[in-house]
Write a protein that holds these residues in place. Structure first.
Motif, short mmCIF file in Angstrom:
data_model
loop_
_atom_site.label_atom_id
_atom_site.label_comp_id
_atom_site.label_asym_id
_atom_site.label_seq_id
_atom_site.Cartn_x
_atom_site.Cartn_y
_atom_site.Cartn_z
N SER A 71 -3.48 -3.57 -1.94
CA SER A 71 -2.44 -4.36 -1.29
C SER A 71 -2.90 -5.80 -1.11
N SER A 92 -1.90 11.48 -0.38
CA SER A 92 -1.24 10.21 -0.68
C SER A 92 0.17 10.15 -0.10
N LEU A 137 -8.19 7.04 -0.08
CA LEU A 137 -6.81 6.54 -0.21
C LEU A 137 -6.57 5.32 0.67
N LEU A 157 2.44 1.82 -3.47
CA LEU A 157 1.40 2.29 -4.39
C LEU A 157 1.16 3.79 -4.21
N LEU A 158 1.01 4.23 -2.97
CA LEU A 158 0.72 5.64 -2.71
C LEU A 158 1.88 6.54 -3.10
N ALA A 200 1.42 7.70 2.96
CA ALA A 200 2.53 6.78 2.70
C ALA A 200 3.63 6.93 3.73
N ALA A 256 0.83 -1.20 0.00
CA ALA A 256 0.00 0.00 0.00
C ALA A 256 0.86 1.26 0.00
N SER A 294 -5.87 1.83 -1.19
CA SER A 294 -4.50 1.31 -1.09
C SER A 294 -4.47 -0.04 -0.38
N GLY A 353 0.68 1.70 -9.66
CA GLY A 353 0.96 3.07 -9.27
C GLY A 353 1.32 3.95 -10.45
#
Length: 382
Positions: free
Chosen positions: A224, A269, A216, A76-77, A273, A73, A220, A255
């Protein structure tokens, strides 16, 4: 001694909150050279060395489950801002400079390992691969590689110290390079490029609110979970390509796709993260201690060798291709320092060049993990 999983996570998040508050609100220059995540690692490891975290099934299962869920996750963010269309606009010469810079760092690790591997720990190749991921991408990439290869916690602690010390010194060198850039450019016969100001993703972000945060977090974590399930269905190849590698590859590609869509401008984001990164680093650090810290100078020597090789390759490249010092300095800082420092070094040359540093660092945010895993694979057969 803490043996309850919920209390364990509470202590880690509480420590992270204190570090972030002090580093963001404090006025000390100390935090410009020692990132908060490093303090998180050192502080958690110190607590573990003091015996705060006990060995229990609750703590181990909680930490492992949370880390496995948050790592994809987080990656990705972080890639939401890595707009591939903006990166392409940099042009072939700048992209080549970045690629040579990154590969010279990998070559430096190979050279250092060839000379010093006899004196290093058994898991050194894995830890150095994680460090290579940090120096070609960033802290998140280091954590990602550690999540795949599982380097010994104590050795991982050594390379984190190396990361902090070498990064701080190298940042000073890059700032100092501004003063002799004209002489260097005359020596290389470089034609100073007229860089166009680049637009960076994230400038049109809206206001962070409940909707953006829930969107988000939900997306995310769902991505994940889905990527983890998909990774477990794919075959393992060698020691490096396993289910975790597939999971990271899936979320990395996802992403990059999202980065060119309006969804990438959802506010929060990067902040979300970073919260995940602090917690993941805390979980990793809670399994290490400082009992063997006397071995760290040897790993510092490895870092110095890597930097010597890196600098040598870049100087030769600049001379052969007539490259100006700005490109070298910003590309090097983007690799070793990441998105936090590359724009700062770029601004020391010219404020209009800041977006170039940002885009360089965003390339590393994607490539660093895979360069780190490649380094592990190379060192394992050296």
């Amino acid at each position: 001694m803490i043996t309850d999983g919920f209390l364990y996570l509470g202590v880690l998040l509480g420590l992270a909150a204190c570090i972030v508050f002090v580093s963001q609100r404090g006025r000390s220059r100390f935090f410009r050279y020692v990132p908060g995540f490093v303090l998180m690692y050192l502080g958690t490891a110190a607590l573990n060395t003091a015996g705060l975290f006990g060995e229990s099934d609750s703590v181990e299962s909680t930490g492992g489950s949370v880390q496995d869920a948050l790592l994809p996750a987080m990656i990705l963010l972080l890639l939401f801002k890595c707009n591939i269309r903006q990166i392409v606009k940099l042009g072939p010469k700048l992209l080549l400079t970045y690629a040579v810079t990154a590969l010279s760092i990998v070559a430096g690790f190979v050279v250092a390992f060839l000379f010093l591997h006899g004196a290093l720990d058994d898991g050194a190749s894995k830890a150095l691969g994680a460090l290579a991921a940090s120096w070609t991408g960033g802290s998140a990439n280091m954590v990602a590689v550690q999540g795949v290869v599982h380097a010994p916690e104590n050795v991982f602690g050594y390379v984190l110290i190396v990361d902090t010390v070498i990064y701080s010194l190298w940042l000073l060198v890059m700032f100092g390079s501004v003063g002799f850039s004209e002489r260097f450019n005359r020596w290389t016969k470089a034609k100073t490029a007229s860089f166009e100001q680049q637009e960076t993703a994230g400038e049109e972000e809206g206001r962070m609110d409940l909707t953006s945060l829930m969107t988000l977090i939900g997306f995310s974590l769902f991505a994940s979970a889905a990527a983890t399930w998909a990774g477990e269905q794919l075959p393992e190849v060698g020691d490096v390509i396993n289910s975790t590698t597939w999971t990271i590859l899936i979320v990395s590609v996802l992403g990059l796709v999202i980065a060119v869509t309006p969804f990438a401008r959802t506010a929060g984001s990067s902040e979300l993260a970073m919260i995940m990164l602090y917690l993941i680093i805390g979980i990793i650090a809670s399994e290490s201690d400082f009992s063997s810290l006397t071995d760290a100078p040897l790993y510092l020597l490895v870092g110095v060798v890597v930097m010597v090789v890196h600098a040598g390759v870049m100087v030769v490249y600049a001379k052969l291709t007539r490259t100006e010092l700005f490109s070298l300095a910003v590309a090097s800082t983007a690799n070793i320092g990441g998105v936090a420092s590359a724009p700062v070094v770029a601004s020391a040359y010219n404020r209009q060049l800041v977006p170039v540093g940002v885009l360089f660092a965003l390339i590393g945010a994607f490539a660093g993990t895979f360069l780190g895993l490649t380094t592990v694979q190379i060192l394992s057969v050296v």
